[in-house]
Design a protein around this motif. Structure first.
Motif, PDB file in Angstrom:
ATOM      1  N   THR A  43       0.849  -1.199   0.000  1.00  0.00           N
ATOM      2  CA  THR A  43       0.000   0.000   0.000  1.00  0.00           C
ATOM      3  C   THR A  43       0.883   1.246   0.000  1.00  0.00           C
ATOM      4  O   THR A  43       1.005   1.935   1.015  1.00  0.00           O
ATOM      5  CB  THR A  43      -0.925   0.003   1.222  1.00  0.00           C
ATOM      6  N   PRO A  44       1.525   1.548  -1.122  1.00  0.00           N
ATOM      7  CA  PRO A  44       2.398   2.729  -1.156  1.00  0.00           C
ATOM      8  C   PRO A  44       1.602   4.010  -0.973  1.00  0.00           C
ATOM      9  O   PRO A  44       0.408   4.073  -1.247  1.00  0.00           O
ATOM     10  CB  PRO A  44       3.017   2.649  -2.559  1.00  0.00           C
ATOM     11  N   GLY A  45       2.309   5.024  -0.506  1.00  0.00           N
ATOM     12  CA  GLY A  45       1.706   6.325  -0.248  1.00  0.00           C
ATOM     13  C   GLY A  45       2.417   6.969   0.917  1.00  0.00           C
ATOM     14  O   GLY A  45       3.129   7.966   0.766  1.00  0.00           O
ATOM     15  N   HIS A  46       2.249   6.391   2.106  1.00  0.00           N
ATOM     16  CA  HIS A  46       2.966   6.910   3.280  1.00  0.00           C
ATOM     17  C   HIS A  46       4.466   6.719   3.096  1.00  0.00           C
ATOM     18  O   HIS A  46       5.256   7.609   3.399  1.00  0.00           O
ATOM     19  CB  HIS A  46       2.465   6.204   4.533  1.00  0.00           C
ATOM     20  N   THR A  47       4.867   5.555   2.629  1.00  0.00           N
ATOM     21  CA  THR A  47       6.214   5.312   2.095  1.00  0.00           C
ATOM     22  C   THR A  47       6.035   4.478   0.825  1.00  0.00           C
ATOM     23  O   THR A  47       4.963   3.907   0.595  1.00  0.00           O
ATOM     24  CB  THR A  47       7.121   4.538   3.083  1.00  0.00           C
ATOM     25  N   GLY A  48       7.089   4.374   0.037  1.00  0.00           N
ATOM     26  CA  GLY A  48       6.991   3.610  -1.195  1.00  0.00           C
ATOM     27  C   GLY A  48       6.790   2.135  -0.980  1.00  0.00           C
ATOM     28  O   GLY A  48       6.248   1.434  -1.841  1.00  0.00           O
ATOM     29  N   GLY A  49       7.240   1.623   0.161  1.00  0.00           N
ATOM     30  CA  GLY A  49       7.131   0.194   0.441  1.00  0.00           C
ATOM     31  C   GLY A  49       6.223  -0.128   1.606  1.00  0.00           C
ATOM     32  O   GLY A  49       6.385  -1.171   2.246  1.00  0.00           O
ATOM     33  N   CYS A  59      10.742   8.836  -1.653  1.00  0.00           N
ATOM     34  CA  CYS A  59       9.337   8.487  -1.835  1.00  0.00           C
ATOM     35  C   CYS A  59       9.112   8.066  -3.284  1.00  0.00           C
ATOM     36  O   CYS A  59      10.033   8.075  -4.095  1.00  0.00           O
ATOM     37  CB  CYS A  59       8.443   9.668  -1.466  1.00  0.00           C
ATOM     38  N   SER A  60       7.879   7.710  -3.610  1.00  0.00           N
ATOM     39  CA  SER A  60       7.547   7.348  -4.987  1.00  0.00           C
ATOM     40  C   SER A  60       7.338   8.608  -5.816  1.00  0.00           C
ATOM     41  O   SER A  60       7.355   9.729  -5.296  1.00  0.00           O
ATOM     42  CB  SER A  60       6.289   6.476  -5.008  1.00  0.00           C
ATOM     43  N   ALA A  61       7.089   8.427  -7.103  1.00  0.00           N
ATOM     44  CA  ALA A  61       6.944   9.574  -7.997  1.00  0.00           C
ATOM     45  C   ALA A  61       5.652  10.342  -7.751  1.00  0.00           C
ATOM     46  O   ALA A  61       5.587  11.555  -8.006  1.00  0.00           O
ATOM     47  CB  ALA A  61       6.988   9.101  -9.454  1.00  0.00           C
ATOM     48  N   ASP A  62       4.622   9.678  -7.232  1.00  0.00           N
ATOM     49  CA  ASP A  62       3.328  10.330  -6.985  1.00  0.00           C
ATOM     50  C   ASP A  62       2.701   9.703  -5.741  1.00  0.00           C
ATOM     51  O   ASP A  62       1.801   8.866  -5.836  1.00  0.00           O
ATOM     52  CB  ASP A  62       2.410  10.164  -8.201  1.00  0.00           C
ATOM     53  N   LEU A  89      -1.293  17.019  -8.570  1.00  0.00           N
ATOM     54  CA  LEU A  89      -1.967  17.959  -9.471  1.00  0.00           C
ATOM     55  C   LEU A  89      -1.238  18.033 -10.809  1.00  0.00           C
ATOM     56  O   LEU A  89      -1.860  18.042 -11.878  1.00  0.00           O
ATOM     57  CB  LEU A  89      -2.048  19.345  -8.832  1.00  0.00           C
ATOM     58  N   ALA A  90       0.094  18.065 -10.757  1.00  0.00           N
ATOM     59  CA  ALA A  90       0.874  18.097 -11.998  1.00  0.00           C
ATOM     60  C   ALA A  90       0.729  16.788 -12.769  1.00  0.00           C
ATOM     61  O   ALA A  90       0.616  16.781 -13.999  1.00  0.00           O
ATOM     62  CB  ALA A  90       2.338  18.379 -11.687  1.00  0.00           C
ATOM     63  N   ALA A  91       0.716  15.675 -12.054  1.00  0.00           N
ATOM     64  CA  ALA A  91       0.608  14.367 -12.710  1.00  0.00           C
ATOM     65  C   ALA A  91      -0.735  14.185 -13.400  1.00  0.00           C
ATOM     66  O   ALA A  91      -0.841  13.423 -14.373  1.00  0.00           O
ATOM     67  CB  ALA A  91       0.817  13.258 -11.678  1.00  0.00           C
ATOM     68  N   THR A  92      -1.755  14.879 -12.912  1.00  0.00           N
ATOM     69  CA  THR A  92      -3.097  14.749 -13.486  1.00  0.00           C
ATOM     70  C   THR A  92      -3.463  15.946 -14.359  1.00  0.00           C
ATOM     71  O   THR A  92      -4.632  16.113 -14.733  1.00  0.00           O
ATOM     72  CB  THR A  92      -4.138  14.582 -12.366  1.00  0.00           C
ATOM     73  N   GLY A  93      -2.482  16.791 -14.693  1.00  0.00           N
ATOM     74  CA  GLY A  93      -2.709  17.895 -15.613  1.00  0.00           C
ATOM     75  C   GLY A  93      -3.411  19.100 -15.021  1.00  0.00           C
ATOM     76  O   GLY A  93      -3.875  19.976 -15.766  1.00  0.00           O
TER      77      GLY A  93
END
Length: 334
Positions: free
Chosen positions: A180-186, A218-221, A316-320
């Motif tokens: 479940t990435p988000g809080h950390t990538g792993g 962290c992850s890219a998004d 926001l940038a990733a979703t345009g």
């Protein structure tokens, strides 16, 4: 889950969730949140722990005493599963010298840079500070935080790299690992299907609106990852959520809806602030409404807030819905 479960009346006391599974509130000296929940699955062949607190004499003694209070001890721990690499969850794992240590490979791959040789991590943190448009005081505090975090983690090399979907058996329990990435990538959550328990780490809390942060390693998004992880967990039949902090809680589906709504509102707010002229992470974060004003926050709290704001801007940038230019600092536009 056995009917009649109720929360402990004291954060210092263990609470039995269901026969054999205990919540152990391990103190975190110096942390504003007070304690981390370590969960013990106690069986004749030994103890499996999920998360363990950070390295300190007080935390270690407390964890041992909590285990003794439920008829076991630190010497009986045979397996440790870690939801993620933050010191308050993984810091004492290396002290269990006779136990197998499990962690997702993404977070395990960052342990050396975070807690042994921090040279590349510190350089990455300085680039992060520059990208946010922060003043020099933030740079100094961020480096102090890195030094402190290193001291709170015992040397740790996981011997079990836990992958998504893996089923970990311990006595009568079967824990399915969910990446479940988000809080950390792993970040990992663990689901025990028979008792319909979800060990949620720092992914879902009953009150804190978990905000994934854009920070080094962290992850890219992170926000996009976090929202997708919520959607995935929503498919599970969960009777009780066992979070890394605060009290266990029911009403999982309702809580997921609240978290989705929070992030939708925060994304819209950041979008409006950028459209109104705030152009750096520092500027946007300073305008986000909170219980205390920006000037009342200390530097550490501002760093935390900027990590969350940065993550929303990245999404926001990733979703345009926003643009980004430059690097030191990055400037954001509508």
């Amino acid at each position: 889950m056995e009917p009649g479960w109720r929360a402990s009346t004291s954060h210092a006391e263990p609470a039995e969730i269901t026969p054999g599974i205990w919540r152990l509130p391990v103190p975190l000296p110096g942390h504003s949140i007070g304690y981390v929940n370590s969960y013990a699955l106690i069986a004749p062949e030994g103890v499996l722990l999920i998360d363990v607190g950070w390295r300190s004499d007080e935390s270690w003694d407390a964890l041992d005493q909590l285990l003794r209070g439920v008829g076991s001890s630190a010497r009986d721990v045979r397996r440790v599963l870690l939801t993620h690499f933050h010191p308050d969850h993984c810091g004492q794992a290396g002290l269990f010298v006779d136990a197998s240590i499990g962690m997702h490979p993404i977070d395990a791959g960052h342990l050396y840079d975070r807690f042994v040789d921090q040279t590349p991590y510190r350089a990455e943190m300085m680039r992060w500070v520059d990208a946010t448009g922060s003043p020099d005081a933030v740079r100094e505090v961020s480096l102090t935080q890195l030094t402190r975090s290193k001291a709170r983690v015992a040397p740790l090399v996981p011997d079990h790299l836990v992958v998504d979907g893996e089923v970990i058996k311990h006595d009568r329990w079967e824990l399915t690992a969910f990446h479940t990435p988000g809080h950390t990538g792993g970040h990992l959550c663990f689901y025990e299907r028979t008792s319909r328990l979800l060990f949620s780490g720092d992914h879902v809390f009953p009150h804190i609106k978990t905000s994934p942060a854009f920070r080094p390693q962290c992850s890219a998004d992170p926000v996009g990852d976090y929202l997708r992880s919520l959607t995935r967990l929503a498919t599970l039949p969960v009777d009780l959520v066992l979070p890394g902090h605060q009290e266990p809680f029911e009403g999982f589906d309702e809580r997921l809806g609240q978290l989705r709504q929070h992030h939708a509102e925060r994304l819209s707010l950041c979008e409006r602030l950028v459209a109104g002229g705030a152009s750096t992470v520092w500027e946007v974060a300073s305008l986000v409404p909170r219980s205390r004003t920006w000037d009342q926050l200390n530097a550490a709290a501002k760093i935390s807030s900027m990590g969350e704001t940065y993550a929303h801007l990245v999404h926001l940038a990733a979703t345009g819905r926003a643009t980004r230019e430059g690097s030191a600092p990055i400037t954001w536009g509508g």
